[in-house]
Design an enzyme around this catalytic site. Sequence first.
Site, mmCIF file in Angstrom:
data_model
loop_
_atom_site.group_PDB
_atom_site.id
_atom_site.type_symbol
_atom_site.label_atom_id
_atom_site.label_comp_id
_atom_site.label_asym_id
_atom_site.label_seq_id
_atom_site.Cartn_x
_atom_site.Cartn_y
_atom_site.Cartn_z
ATOM 1 C CG PHE A 148 -1.830 1.289 1.121
ATOM 2 C CD1 PHE A 148 -3.026 1.270 0.416
ATOM 3 C CD2 PHE A 148 -1.429 2.490 1.698
ATOM 4 C CE1 PHE A 148 -3.809 2.409 0.293
ATOM 5 C CE2 PHE A 148 -2.213 3.638 1.578
ATOM 6 C CZ PHE A 148 -3.404 3.598 0.881
ATOM 7 C CG ASP A 233 5.769 3.948 1.737
ATOM 8 O OD1 ASP A 233 5.774 4.700 2.736
ATOM 9 O OD2 ASP A 233 4.790 3.826 0.976
ATOM 10 C CE LYS A 262 -0.910 7.082 6.668
ATOM 11 N NZ LYS A 262 -0.522 6.071 5.719
HETATM 12 C C1 LIG Z 1 -0.767 6.099 4.263
HETATM 13 C C2 LIG Z 1 0.329 5.559 3.426
HETATM 14 C C3 LIG Z 1 0.660 6.150 2.187
HETATM 15 C C4 LIG Z 1 -0.162 7.264 1.581
HETATM 16 O O1 LIG Z 1 -0.200 8.409 2.381
HETATM 17 P P1 LIG Z 1 -1.355 9.512 2.111
HETATM 18 O O2 LIG Z 1 -0.944 10.659 2.983
HETATM 19 O O3 LIG Z 1 -2.648 8.889 2.531
HETATM 20 O O4 LIG Z 1 -1.317 9.836 0.662
HETATM 21 C C5 LIG Z 1 1.735 5.649 1.508
HETATM 22 N N1 LIG Z 1 2.461 4.621 1.987
HETATM 23 C C6 LIG Z 1 2.173 4.033 3.153
HETATM 24 C C7 LIG Z 1 3.023 2.912 3.647
HETATM 25 C C8 LIG Z 1 1.092 4.466 3.914
HETATM 26 O O5 LIG Z 1 0.785 3.854 5.055
#
Ligand SMILES: *Cc1c(COP(=O)(O)O)cnc(C)c1O
Length: 408
Positions: A148, A233, A262
């Site tokens: 994700f 990520d 985040k």
């Molecule tokens: C939440 C998330 C994203 C996307 O972040 P947004 O601010 O919602 O666009 C990307 N990668 C990971 C691992 C995430 O948990």
Amino acid sequence: MNTTTDALTVTARLIHDEGEHLARNYDPLPVVVSSAEDVWVTDVEGRCYLDLLSAYSALNFGHRHPELVAAAVDQIGRLTLTSRAFHNDRLGAFAAALAELCGKDLVLPMNTGAEAVETGIKAARAWAYRVKGVPADAARIVVAAGNFHGRTTTIVGFSDDPLARDGFGPPTPGFDIVAYGDAGAIEAAINDNTAAVLIEPIQGEAGVIIPPEGYLRAVRELCTRHNVLFIADEIQSGLGRVGTTFACDREGVVPDLYLLGKALGGGILPVSAVVGDRDVLGVFRPGEHGSTFGGNPLAAAVGLRVVELLGTGEFQERATALGHHLKGLLDELLGHGLTEVRVAGLWAGVDVEASRGTGRDVALRLLERGVLVKDTHGQTVRIAPPLTIQAADLGWAVEQLRLVLQAP
Ligand SMILES: *Cc1c(COP(=O)(O)O)cnc(C)c1O
């Protein structure tokens, strides 16, 4: 006035009214939050709930952390937005502090996580063409099954979740999906045109999936050997959640690019960034990439304070200690409604026995008991409290989970 909603509770009325004009791209739990402090949120009926989701780890420091709010309020009183057409007096300090936290040279600030991922993809492709010598438009990026990385069209195109992907094609070409946790599968997918390997060091939305020990080290080693960038990520796993600043630290591994988001915004506003060394992030030339709000002074002021909070190590220590406590409590529920418990720092994914209902059922029953969690992928419930939570509150929350699992 719509007479059919007159008899409803305030909560039901607000949910109904919201639905009248809001696209249905979410299916929230039936609670309407109106205020919050630290780990507790209050709904419009005055009911209190312990927040065990933390906005998917965007609230690692709790709701309205006083120092973060002070940084924001102070900045709002002076300057909030310039665009990158001009310099502002906050961005340099934020970039320097974040680069130091990551042990890297350069920061490229954006807003949302998905934008950081897109930026990482563009950096990797430009690096492949301009540094590695990959033929034009031939660059490939290896990603993991179950990933994700956000919701943009390019990102959902390399998701293997039909709900995220289907109906939004055609997918952007250039991605190879391999099994998560299997370094050999990554190596087999790499060829001369491979620019990068993009993975979550721990998969969050997939249900807090922790790869086998040694996976991240093996990915680092094979990326170096094949002259391929390792992009981590850490948007959900990073910034203290797992007991270290980054989940990559658990294996002593440093990726070429960190993708952060985040919690970088301190639970106040969206702040994301890509952090890497000059030989990679230096590939961007002026005008090639950007964002109107990226690096705005308000984001920089809050982001700097976030980096300073993490610099104390206090939150990482709390995540480690409380995580051990949480794991002990959750392990006791194995065989008593839970079939699997996965814990990394103060971050847990638990799989609910089918006889006790779905993850969503458990989340709804916990809501009635004053605990906010979110299900994922059918039987899984994710637990990610603010890192400021007290052990006693954590214990109370797991007790509510025990009761909910006992009496479906
Ligand atoms: C939440 C998330 C994203 C996307 O972040 P947004 O601010 O919602 O666009 C990307 N990668 C990971 C691992 C995430 O948990």
